[in-house]
Scaffold this active site. Sequence first.
Site, PDB file in Angstrom:
ATOM      1  N   LYS A  31       2.760  13.907   5.878  1.00 15.62           N
ATOM      2  CA  LYS A  31       2.655  12.410   5.849  1.00 15.62           C
ATOM      3  C   LYS A  31       3.979  11.846   5.347  1.00 15.62           C
ATOM      4  CE  LYS A  31       0.408   9.861   2.303  1.00 15.62           C
ATOM      5  NZ  LYS A  31       0.908   8.636   2.016  1.00 15.62           N
ATOM      6  N   ASP A  58       2.578   6.599   7.742  1.00 14.16           N
ATOM      7  CA  ASP A  58       1.675   5.810   6.899  1.00 14.16           C
ATOM      8  C   ASP A  58       2.234   4.631   6.370  1.00 14.16           C
ATOM      9  OD1 ASP A  58      -0.089   5.145   4.753  1.00 14.16           O
ATOM     10  OD2 ASP A  58       0.594   6.568   3.258  1.00 14.16           O
ATOM     11  N   LYS A  60       0.865   1.514   7.143  1.00 12.84           N
ATOM     12  CA  LYS A  60      -0.236   0.446   7.026  1.00 12.84           C
ATOM     13  C   LYS A  60       0.420  -0.970   7.587  1.00 12.84           C
ATOM     14  CE  LYS A  60      -1.613   2.680   2.616  1.00 12.84           C
ATOM     15  NZ  LYS A  60      -0.346   3.470   2.295  1.00 12.84           N
ATOM     16  N   HIS A  62       0.393  -4.687   8.913  1.00 15.52           N
ATOM     17  CA  HIS A  62      -0.630  -5.695   8.616  1.00 15.52           C
ATOM     18  C   HIS A  62       0.141  -6.920   9.111  1.00 15.52           C
ATOM     19  CE1 HIS A  62      -3.420  -8.116   5.804  1.00 15.52           C
ATOM     20  NE2 HIS A  62      -3.449  -8.728   6.781  1.00 15.52           N
ATOM     21  N   ASP A  63       0.094  -7.404  10.217  1.00 19.23           N
ATOM     22  CA  ASP A  63       0.704  -8.738  10.717  1.00 19.23           C
ATOM     23  C   ASP A  63       0.036  -9.285  12.048  1.00 19.23           C
ATOM     24  OD1 ASP A  63       3.029 -10.065  11.520  1.00 19.23           O
ATOM     25  OD2 ASP A  63       4.641  -8.695  10.561  1.00 19.23           O
ATOM     26  N   THR A 117      -7.386   1.428  -2.966  1.00 17.85           N
ATOM     27  CA  THR A 117      -7.754   1.889  -4.334  1.00 17.85           C
ATOM     28  C   THR A 117      -7.229   1.482  -5.483  1.00 17.85           C
ATOM     29  OG1 THR A 117      -6.469   3.958  -4.099  1.00 17.85           O
ATOM     30  CG2 THR A 117      -8.839   3.875  -3.483  1.00 17.85           C
ATOM     31  N   ARG A 178      -7.368  16.634  -6.090  1.00 16.58           N
ATOM     32  CA  ARG A 178      -6.739  17.407  -7.038  1.00 16.58           C
ATOM     33  C   ARG A 178      -7.527  18.765  -6.974  1.00 16.58           C
ATOM     34  NH1 ARG A 178      -3.337  14.865  -6.296  1.00 16.58           N
ATOM     35  NH2 ARG A 178      -1.803  13.687  -7.562  1.00 16.58           N
ATOM     36  N   ARG A 208       1.547  15.810  -4.952  1.00 17.00           N
ATOM     37  CA  ARG A 208       2.288  16.490  -5.922  1.00 17.00           C
ATOM     38  C   ARG A 208       1.659  17.924  -6.214  1.00 17.00           C
ATOM     39  NH1 ARG A 208       2.075  11.025  -9.143  1.00 17.00           N
ATOM     40  NH2 ARG A 208       0.135  11.024  -7.867  1.00 17.00           N
TER      41      ARG A 208
HETATM   42  O1  C5P Z   1       0.683  13.268  -5.279  1.00 17.57           O
HETATM   43  P1  C5P Z   1      -0.438  12.710  -4.833  1.00 17.57           P
HETATM   44  O2  C5P Z   1      -1.801  13.949  -4.296  1.00 17.57           O
HETATM   45  O3  C5P Z   1      -1.086  11.924  -5.665  1.00 17.57           O
HETATM   46  O4  C5P Z   1      -0.158  11.912  -3.481  1.00 17.57           O
HETATM   47  C1  C5P Z   1      -1.240  11.304  -2.888  1.00 17.57           C
HETATM   48  C2  C5P Z   1      -0.786  10.495  -1.721  1.00 17.57           C
HETATM   49  O5  C5P Z   1      -1.901   9.742  -0.992  1.00 17.57           O
HETATM   50  C3  C5P Z   1       0.532   9.688  -1.861  1.00 17.57           C
HETATM   51  O6  C5P Z   1       1.291   9.399  -0.774  1.00 17.57           O
HETATM   52  C4  C5P Z   1      -0.302   8.194  -2.013  1.00 17.57           C
HETATM   53  O7  C5P Z   1       0.702   6.969  -1.918  1.00 17.57           O
HETATM   54  C5  C5P Z   1      -1.547   8.149  -1.260  1.00 17.57           C
HETATM   55  N1  C5P Z   1      -2.310   7.447  -1.743  1.00 17.57           N
HETATM   56  C6  C5P Z   1      -3.274   7.582  -2.624  1.00 17.57           C
HETATM   57  N2  C5P Z   1      -4.305   6.753  -3.056  1.00 17.57           N
HETATM   58  C7  C5P Z   1      -4.749   5.985  -2.131  1.00 17.57           C
HETATM   59  C8  C5P Z   1      -4.010   5.781  -0.977  1.00 17.57           C
HETATM   60  C9  C5P Z   1      -2.866   6.563  -0.515  1.00 17.57           C
HETATM   61  O8  C5P Z   1      -2.804   8.513  -3.526  1.00 17.57           O
HETATM   62  N3  C5P Z   1      -5.853   5.106  -2.592  1.00 17.57           N
END
Ligand code: C5P
Length: 227
Positions: A31, A58, A60, A62-63, A117, A178, A208
Amino acid sequence: MSPLIIALDFADAKSALALAKQLDPTLCRVKVGKELFTRSGPLLIEQLINLGFDVFLDLKYHDIPNTVARACLAAADLGVWMVNVHALGSRSMLLAAREALEKHSQRPLLIAVTILTSLEKHDLYAIGLHGSVEENVLRLARLTDACGLDGVVCSPHEISTIRKAIANDFKLVTPGIRPVHSGLDDQKRIMTPAEAVNLGADYLVIGRPITAAPDPLQALMDIINEI
Ligand code: C5P
């Protein structure tokens, strides 16, 4: 192919490519978000595709409908696998995006974001959206489905509600994941990869836990085994 999409949240193309080269395009997709794309642009997308990766762009969008439709076409011309828009952009915007992509020879999946979120009930109220976060998410997911888009990005905690309301071929793309032995970083309401898949997620966005791992490929394979 696994359901994993690795978030390349890096500030420059060099770091993103170095990480991508440690991964395996038969085991995951990648992504590219706003920061990396704004810094590195279409060339990086081409390089990732040349490495064999399916790319989720990604941005997103919006326009106004015409602008979003043309941006989606530009993304499709780059050869990306998935692109997204905000469902709050309205029915006419969603329809314009879908109709523009329908004619494309390499149509990417078109996904909508419902309610970010990061927003809570009081944030929604301040911009004129009444009801709970869940009610708003569900209403926008239904609108997305009615407009013929392929699915939505949602929190793992919204998977069950959306799955019950909308047919199975509607794709659910879920961040906030996670693995069992991983830290939370700044994520709060997380779920493990296996839990999210069992609830009905189609794709898991993970950053991460893989990008910051000492051995990213091993971390990727551990998550696939965990699922
Ligand atoms: O490092 P991590 O696993 O937290 O990354 C999650 C990815 O998903 C990031 O690119 C973050 O911007 C995206 N994301 C998120 N929560 C959301 C929408 C998008 O963590 N609600």
